[in-house]
Enzyme design. Structure first.
Site, mmCIF file in Angstrom:
data_model
loop_
_atom_site.group_PDB
_atom_site.id
_atom_site.type_symbol
_atom_site.label_atom_id
_atom_site.label_comp_id
_atom_site.label_asym_id
_atom_site.label_seq_id
_atom_site.Cartn_x
_atom_site.Cartn_y
_atom_site.Cartn_z
ATOM 1 N N LYS A 71 1.006 -0.874 -0.512
ATOM 2 C CA LYS A 71 -0.110 0.083 0.018
ATOM 3 C C LYS A 71 0.295 1.490 0.223
ATOM 4 O O LYS A 71 0.792 2.130 -0.892
ATOM 5 C CB LYS A 71 -0.767 -0.472 1.035
ATOM 6 C CG LYS A 71 -1.674 1.507 1.262
ATOM 7 C CD LYS A 71 -3.382 0.618 2.962
ATOM 8 C CE LYS A 71 -2.876 0.524 4.015
ATOM 9 N NZ LYS A 71 -2.095 0.955 4.519
ATOM 10 N N THR A 73 4.052 1.488 -0.739
ATOM 11 C CA THR A 73 4.830 1.770 -1.914
ATOM 12 C C THR A 73 3.856 1.491 -3.293
ATOM 13 O O THR A 73 4.482 3.336 -3.983
ATOM 14 C CB THR A 73 4.721 0.514 -2.246
ATOM 15 O OG1 THR A 73 6.302 -0.548 -1.249
ATOM 16 C CG2 THR A 73 5.832 -0.042 -3.587
ATOM 17 N N ARG A 94 2.115 8.333 6.637
ATOM 18 C CA ARG A 94 2.486 8.544 8.617
ATOM 19 C C ARG A 94 4.216 8.088 8.272
ATOM 20 O O ARG A 94 4.859 7.366 7.370
ATOM 21 C CB ARG A 94 1.684 7.251 9.118
ATOM 22 C CG ARG A 94 0.445 7.303 9.084
ATOM 23 C CD ARG A 94 -0.575 5.577 9.583
ATOM 24 N NE ARG A 94 0.104 5.062 8.657
ATOM 25 C CZ ARG A 94 -0.548 3.416 9.484
ATOM 26 N NH1 ARG A 94 -1.252 3.889 10.424
ATOM 27 N NH2 ARG A 94 -0.824 2.556 8.544
ATOM 28 N N LYS A 105 7.886 -5.798 11.426
ATOM 29 C CA LYS A 105 6.578 -5.782 10.607
ATOM 30 C C LYS A 105 7.892 -4.767 9.142
ATOM 31 O O LYS A 105 7.390 -4.747 7.934
ATOM 32 C CB LYS A 105 5.875 -4.703 10.603
ATOM 33 C CG LYS A 105 4.694 -3.938 9.795
ATOM 34 C CD LYS A 105 4.042 -3.150 10.068
ATOM 35 C CE LYS A 105 3.121 -2.586 9.716
ATOM 36 N NZ LYS A 105 3.633 -1.340 8.722
ATOM 37 N N ALA A 273 -3.202 1.909 13.330
ATOM 38 C CA ALA A 273 -4.730 1.691 13.090
ATOM 39 C C ALA A 273 -5.871 0.424 13.228
ATOM 40 O O ALA A 273 -6.639 1.213 12.981
ATOM 41 C CB ALA A 273 -4.263 1.261 10.918
ATOM 42 N N PHE A 301 -3.900 -0.497 7.522
ATOM 43 C CA PHE A 301 -3.961 -1.587 6.869
ATOM 44 C C PHE A 301 -5.361 -1.796 5.815
ATOM 45 O O PHE A 301 -5.316 -0.807 5.249
ATOM 46 C CB PHE A 301 -4.868 -2.157 8.262
ATOM 47 C CG PHE A 301 -3.651 -2.445 9.441
ATOM 48 C CD1 PHE A 301 -2.945 -2.798 9.016
ATOM 49 C CD2 PHE A 301 -3.960 -2.057 10.439
ATOM 50 C CE1 PHE A 301 -1.557 -3.937 10.230
ATOM 51 C CE2 PHE A 301 -3.524 -2.310 12.041
ATOM 52 C CZ PHE A 301 -1.920 -2.620 11.512
ATOM 53 N N PHE A 381 3.428 -8.889 -8.965
ATOM 54 C CA PHE A 381 4.248 -9.410 -8.479
ATOM 55 C C PHE A 381 4.870 -10.748 -10.238
ATOM 56 O O PHE A 381 4.071 -10.480 -11.128
ATOM 57 C CB PHE A 381 4.655 -9.956 -7.978
ATOM 58 C CG PHE A 381 4.293 -9.932 -5.528
ATOM 59 C CD1 PHE A 381 5.316 -10.304 -5.339
ATOM 60 C CD2 PHE A 381 3.251 -8.790 -6.217
ATOM 61 C CE1 PHE A 381 5.215 -9.649 -4.242
ATOM 62 C CE2 PHE A 381 2.836 -8.313 -4.544
ATOM 63 C CZ PHE A 381 3.976 -8.819 -3.923
ATOM 64 N N TRP A 409 7.331 -1.060 -8.178
ATOM 65 C CA TRP A 409 8.692 -1.610 -7.088
ATOM 66 C C TRP A 409 9.308 -1.956 -7.840
ATOM 67 O O TRP A 409 10.537 -0.864 -7.107
ATOM 68 C CB TRP A 409 7.835 -3.014 -6.322
ATOM 69 C CG TRP A 409 9.135 -3.147 -5.247
ATOM 70 C CD1 TRP A 409 9.282 -3.163 -4.490
ATOM 71 C CD2 TRP A 409 10.251 -4.553 -5.773
ATOM 72 N NE1 TRP A 409 10.538 -3.705 -3.428
ATOM 73 C CE2 TRP A 409 10.715 -4.496 -5.089
ATOM 74 C CE3 TRP A 409 10.639 -4.760 -6.967
ATOM 75 C CZ2 TRP A 409 11.836 -5.033 -4.454
ATOM 76 C CZ3 TRP A 409 11.484 -5.620 -7.312
ATOM 77 C CH2 TRP A 409 12.428 -5.870 -5.477
#
Length: 556
Positions: A71, A73, A94, A105, A273, A301, A381, A409
């Protein structure tokens, strides 16, 4: 293949004065933290107050999975893509917490070729905002315990202190502690505990306050304890709000950095969140709207937590009107929701994808409930097949949402040009009819039930006896007319993390409701929500180091 930190270390950053100048921010409004970071003076908002706001795009996602979604990224890559198609854009996200950075994480600065930089600084101490919040929170604790030690004029019941100390680190040993031991000079013994800094109500207030005076008022209204007679004790009762505001004065100014492609980025605030509202600061978002044609922001999230709170809490308080929402999904994550094992995620399987699509389908419905048009970003991906991607795009169209493949990415801004163009098209052709889901004047139960039924898809809500008692107390105090902040697992639309995809025939159990009177919302707790996480068996910290040359290794 280069790691995230290696890619970031190779970035060709521009001096932050140049990045600011691109937005029309003069050096007079910058408080520089070295060459590549700065805070932007709040005085700038006064100069910009009559300028028309740009467009606001929220980036949200499906329920997170071990397969990954991307998200942040996507958010960063999308902001760069807007600039590539000639639109003036800012990303507003954030700040990362040190706890996840050293835990499991990871950071929150994006990944691959869609990162904000200087990445190492952002993921570590940055400009000290979290340290200021930690200190402000713990000053309140110190003043509270000192008041009790010095005679307890207010009649505070030490057994009913609800304010905890905080630390920006995952440390399970501090969840439950006893303070004041060692005899009379060391205070009154009592049970206490630590939360992680991002779970502090100070953090929530920091991100919801309009300015320093608003912050001071909100801090003063925090309930920290109850008296022997059952009445609440506020921060203003121990006269702490002024000192807290002083500690926070520099932190209140938004942090300006840049992406790998020199797109401006505001990074400011970072509440949990699942226990709080999971959005960056209102100040940073509103400043970005004045400075850019497009502001791309995010919420934590999946859309059931982050987007719901962005719409019902942040947008309500700030008067925001989102123009569009991006829902980030991956083929791999949807196959996980469809029942695929980790070993099967890289293998083509349309059956798993079809079942997992039910999760994305619900999030599309939810965004549309708020009157906001949704665009799905399929974060590609290498293992995704053309059949899987075509299937997913077609399924989204069937449910009234455009879907665009994103490759930020690997390709940076170039990987989201189609996504940026689609968003411009959608915003210009589909006017947002944004509306909140409930009226704050509804009863506590009505508000919770509306969220549970309409956003989660629950059949209903069960309230424990302890919760019923707390609701009655809140109503007695006259504090029931506030928005609801649901504390729920991020892994499921339900309150059971094992129920993935789109659960049916379930009920939500609310076990407690806490008053965040300063922040201005009520926290409804479901399931087992940790406000002080622990470290995994092999923490990320074990692989982080700094070499004699000054090079940082192991930081993602």
């Amino acid at each position: 293949m280069k790691t995230d930190v290696q890619i970031a270390q190779g970035a060709k950053m521009k001096p932050i004065t140049e990045v600011a100048a691109k937005l029309g921010i003069s050096e007079d409004h910058l408080i520089q933290y070295g060459k590549y970071k700065a805070k932007v003076s709040l005085d700038l908002m006064e100069e910009l107050k009559d300028k028309e706001d740009g467009k606001l795009i929220l980036v949200t996602a499906i329920n997170p999975t071990p397969a990954g979604e991307g998200k942040t990224t996507t958010n960063i890559g999308l902001s760069m893509a807007f600039n590539k198609i000639g639109k003036n854009a800012i990303t507003a996200i954030r700040e990362p917490s040190l706890g996840p950075s050293f835990g499991i994480k990871g950071g929150a600065a994006g990944g691959g070729y869609a990162q904000v930089v200087p990445m190492e600084d952002i993921n570590l101490h940055f400009t000290g905002d979290f340290h200021a919040i930690t200190t402000a929170n713990n000053l309140i604790s110190a003043l509270l315990d000192n008041h009790i030690q010095q005679g307890n004029e207010l009649g505070i019941d030490p057994r009913r202190i609800v304010w905890k100390r905080v630390l920006d680190m995952n440390d399970r040993a501090l969840r439950h502690v006893v303070v004041g031991l060692g005899g009379r000079p060391n205070g009154v013994p009592r049970e206490d505990g630590f939360d992680i800094t991002v779970a502090s109500e100070i953090m929530a207030i920091f991100c919801l306050a309009r300015d320093l005076e608003d912050l001071k008022e909100r801090v003063g209204n925090i309930i920290i304890a109850y008296k022997y007679d059952g009445s609440p004790v506020y921060v203003k009762d121990i006269k702490a709000q002024g000192a807290v505001a002083l500690i926070m004065k520099d932190a209140m100014a938004p942090n300006l950095v840049q992406t790998l492609e020199n797109t401006p980025a505001f990074i400011h605030g970072g509440p949990f969140a699942n226990i709080a509202h999971g959005c960056n600061s209102i100040i940073a978002t509103k400043m970005a709207l004045k400075l850019a044609d497009y502001t791309i922001t995010e919420a934590g999230f999946g859309a059931d937590l982050g987007a719901e709170k962005f719409f019902n809490i942040k947008s309500r308080f700030a008067g925001l009107k989102p123009d569009a929402a991006v829902i980030v999904a991956t083929v791999r994550a949807l196959k996980h929701h469809g029942g695929s094992s980790k070993e099967e995620l890289g293998q083509e399987n349309l059956d798993y994808l079809a079942k997992g699509f039910e999760n994305l389908e619900k999030h599309i419905e939810n965004v549309n409930k708020f009157g906001v048009p949704a665009v799905v970003a399929i974060n590609r991906f290498p293992t995704d097949t053309e059949r899987e991607l075509d299937f997913l795009i077609d399924k989204c169209k069937e449910h009234g949402a455009e879907a665009v493949i994103s490759e930020v990415w690997a390709k940076g801004g170039d990987g989201a040009i189609d996504l940026a163009k689609k968003l411009v098209e959608v915003i210009e052709s589909q006017k947002s009819n944004f509306k909140v889901l409930y009226d704050v004047n509804d009863s506590i139960k009505e508000k919770i039930e509306k969220i549970a039924k309409e956003v989660y898809g629950a059949d209903g809500v069960d309230f424990t006896k302890a919760c019923e008692k707390q609701i009655a107390n809140i109503e007695k105090l006259g504090m029931d007319k506030m928005p609801i902040c649901m504390a729920k697992t991020q892994y499921s639309l339900s309150d059971d993390p094992s129920l993935i995809a789109r659960p049916m025939g379930f009920r939500i159990t609310v076990r407690d409701i806490r008053i965040s009177n300063g922040a201005g919302f009520l926290v409804a707790l479901t399931g087992d929500i940790m406000t002080m996480p622990g470290l995994p068996k092999v923490p990320a910290a074990n692989n982080i180091d700094i070499l004699p040359s000054g090079e940082i290794v192991g930081l993602f």
